[in-house]
Design an enzyme around this catalytic site. Structure first.
Site, PDB file in Angstrom:
ATOM      1  CD  GLU A   1     -26.338  21.906 -12.829  1.00 47.48           C
ATOM      2  OE1 GLU A   1     -25.466  22.021 -13.707  1.00 47.48           O
ATOM      3  OE2 GLU A   1     -27.373  22.577 -12.822  1.00 47.48           O
TER       4      GLU A   1
ATOM      5  CD  GLU B   1     -27.644  26.328 -10.239  1.00 39.49           C
ATOM      6  OE1 GLU B   1     -27.721  26.441 -11.487  1.00 39.49           O
ATOM      7  OE2 GLU B   1     -26.621  25.926  -9.663  1.00 39.49           O
TER       8      GLU B   1
HETATM    9  C1  GBH Z   1     -26.227  25.470 -13.974  1.00 39.02           C
HETATM   10  O1  GBH Z   1     -26.075  24.523 -14.962  1.00 39.02           O
HETATM   11  C2  GBH Z   1     -24.982  25.597 -13.139  1.00 39.02           C
HETATM   12  O2  GBH Z   1     -25.113  24.942 -11.904  1.00 39.02           O
HETATM   13  C3  GBH Z   1     -24.540  27.004 -12.929  1.00 39.02           C
HETATM   14  O3  GBH Z   1     -23.239  27.011 -12.455  1.00 39.02           O
HETATM   15  C4  GBH Z   1     -24.686  27.774 -14.227  1.00 39.02           C
HETATM   16  O4  GBH Z   1     -24.132  29.065 -14.176  1.00 39.02           O
HETATM   17  C5  GBH Z   1     -26.144  27.858 -14.531  1.00 39.02           C
HETATM   18  O5  GBH Z   1     -26.740  26.601 -14.542  1.00 39.02           O
HETATM   19  C6  GBH Z   1     -26.471  28.522 -15.857  1.00 39.02           C
HETATM   20  O6  GBH Z   1     -25.951  27.793 -16.927  1.00 39.02           O
HETATM   21  O7  GBH Z   1     -24.534  22.588 -24.691  1.00 39.02           O
HETATM   22  O8  GBH Z   1     -25.057  20.254 -24.331  1.00 39.02           O
HETATM   23  O9  GBH Z   1     -23.072  21.179 -23.350  1.00 39.02           O
HETATM   24  C7  GBH Z   1     -27.209  24.435 -15.803  1.00 39.02           C
HETATM   25  C8  GBH Z   1     -27.284  23.155 -16.556  1.00 39.02           C
HETATM   26  C9  GBH Z   1     -26.438  21.815 -18.271  1.00 39.02           C
HETATM   27  C10 GBH Z   1     -26.583  24.147 -18.611  1.00 39.02           C
HETATM   28  C11 GBH Z   1     -25.529  21.723 -19.450  1.00 39.02           C
HETATM   29  C12 GBH Z   1     -25.636  24.064 -19.780  1.00 39.02           C
HETATM   30  C13 GBH Z   1     -24.833  22.711 -21.501  1.00 39.02           C
HETATM   31  C14 GBH Z   1     -25.442  21.774 -22.454  1.00 39.02           C
HETATM   32  N1  GBH Z   1     -26.349  23.112 -17.655  1.00 39.02           N
HETATM   33  N2  GBH Z   1     -25.756  22.788 -20.381  1.00 39.02           N
HETATM   34  S1  GBH Z   1     -24.435  21.430 -23.813  1.00 39.02           S
END
Ligand code: GBH
Length: 452
Positions: free
Chosen positions: A170, A358
């Site tokens: 990511e 994922e």
């Molecule tokens: C994944 O990210 C990760 O790879 C993993 O480690 C994690 O535990 C899992 O998903 C569940 O979250 O509120 O605008 O800051 C997922 C993608 C993108 C999710 C950013 C959280 C935060 C958006 N992530 N998002 S913001």
């Protein structure tokens, strides 16, 4: 039986690879054990106010000591593969220099245990826990070279047994969300010129990693990355909206997946950034565009898009206050994201193989009854999402496998332990793991290879 199954509208291909996913800092604990070096997430999670509940990864699921139990959980589910990540600072405590054999030994034990259980190891080299010894973190171009060296070292040590390696997890999360909006370690809010440079170092690290792995790996090693491009779903399944979906996918991910799969930055991205565009060296884009064996996608949530009379030719429809979502505020529900994510990536870039590295959800798990968490919401989410992934297999898209996030409840970054994604419940006092209803459901799905 596989022939009969293939004809069934609810079945998955006979060789479909079912798996579960985790990441080092979220499950391992043992942060001072056997010479592991300090990381950005150790510092961040110990800084008051940075994680919601003050949670840290100091102990997490204690998988550093309990990995054998984790393998037993995987075996009981019947999964064919396990995606885990390596903590860079266990291998090179300060990010580069002299390797730490004891750190490598841990992953050797894990890999050998998985193989003995008949489970394929799928390894990610960087899932955000960056050694603090790398001064400047991703602000420094040197970090990309250090990553390349680490990737090559690991490939030399494990590819006699590990056949699937993902460089990074990511890009958007360890660049934008870490250095622009600052919710993740190191929690900075830098100006765009610096953010674009950091993004460039991220994709460059990936490219250097691919090259180093290829140079050091045994024949038969497959290399890719696990990215989370913003996923678009056509508002209506008509040719004009489908075309808008492809355009949005390409443009909105221009600095990450598009750059990697096309080996260049789109003019529209460079023009939009103007004087803040990244500074490159000769040869960078060729490295960034290094050919891959597979592309892995982390997909949780959709963005609906429509064809529109705008400069870009599309409009992204906003999520609304009452759009359906799961326990994490960002986790809008849209099971079509799995189908359209696979289809759009496949149509645009024709990768040989695609994995879902994922997918899963946080849920407000109910209190256990008879010792079990009956997480019906998570089952509902998974069943719906996988229905749309099954459509992608049925239509012949090259989707090879699916890794459910996550094997067990774990440290959810800035949310600490307030948002849990596991299909196994973890009691964080005793560290006991217990299957939830969703684990029973997943086991049944894998056993029948069919939507249940
Ligand atoms: C994944 O990210 C990760 O790879 C993993 O480690 C994690 O535990 C899992 O998903 C569940 O979250 O509120 O605008 O800051 C997922 C993608 C993108 C999710 C950013 C959280 C935060 C958006 N992530 N998002 S913001």
């Amino acid at each position: 039986s596989s022939g009969a199954a293939a004809a069934d509208a609810l079945s998955f291909p006979a060789d479909f690879l079912w798996g579960c996913a985790t990441a080092s800092y979220q499950i391992e604990g043992g942060v001072k054990e056997d010479g592991r070096g300090e990381t950005n997430w150790d510092v961040f999670s110990h800084t008051p106010g940075k994680t919601r509940d003050g949670g840290t990864g100091d102990v997490a699921c204690d998988s550093y000591h309990r990995y054998k139990e984790d393998i037993e959980l995987l075996k009981a589910l019947g999964v064919k593969a396990y995606r885990f990540s390596v903590a860079w600072s266990r291998i090179f405590p300060s990010g580069r220099g002299k390797p730490n054999q004891k750190g490598l030994d841990y992953y050797n034990r894990l890999i050998d245990g998985l193989l003995a259980a008949g489970i394929e190891p799928h390894m990610t080299l960087f899932h955000w826990d960056l050694p603090t010894g790398l001064e400047g973190g991703w602000q420094s171009r040197d970090t990309a070279y250090a990553f390349g060296d680490y990737a090559g070292y690991m490939a030399g040590k494990v590819t006699d047994r590990v056949k699937h390696i993902m460089t990074v997890n990511e890009l958007r999360c360890f660049t934008d969300l870490s250095y622009m909006t600052g919710g993740k370690a190191p929690g900075l809010k830098l100006p765009m010129a610096e953010v674009n440079q950091i993004r460039h170092h991220g994709v460059l690290a990936h490219g250097l990693g691919v090259q180093a792995i290829r140079a050091a790996a045994r024949a038969g090693t497959e290399v890719g990355l696990a990215d989370n491009p913003t996923i678009f779903v056509p508002a209506i399944e008509t040719p004009e909206h489908i075309a808008a979906t492809g355009k949005a996918m390409r443009e909105e991910n221009a600095m990450f997946l598009t750059a990697i799969l096309e080996g260049r930055y789109l003019e529209s991205y460079l023009a939009a950034q103007g004087k803040d565009a990244p500074k490159m060296k000769a040869g960078d884009m060729k490295l960034i565009g290094s050919p891959l064996d597979f592309v892995s996608l982390n997909i949780y949530t959709p963005n609906f898009v429509r064809a529109a009379d705008t400069a870009s030719g599309y409009e992204i429809l906003p999520h609304l206050a009452n759009s359906p979502r799961m326990a994490s505020p960002w986790l809008y529900v849209g099971p079509e994201a799995l189908y359209w994510g696979v289809r759009t990536v496949s149509d645009l870039w024709k990768p040989k193989k695609i994995y879902i590295s994922e997918n899963g959800t946080s849920a407000d798990d109910p209190v256990a009854q008879d010792g079990k968490v009956y997480d019906a919401d998570r089952v509902m989410y998974l069943r719906n999402y996988l229905t749309h992934l099954q459509r992608a297999t049925r239509e012949g898209y090259p989707i090879e496998g699916y890794f459910l996030w996550s094997l067990m409840d774990n440290f959810e970054w800035e949310d600490g332990y307030t948002k849990l994604f596991g299909i196994h419940h973890v009691d964080f006092k005793t560290l006991k793991r217990t299957p939830k209803l969703s684990a029973d459901w997943y086991r049944e799905l894998i056993r029948t290879n069919r939507l249940v």
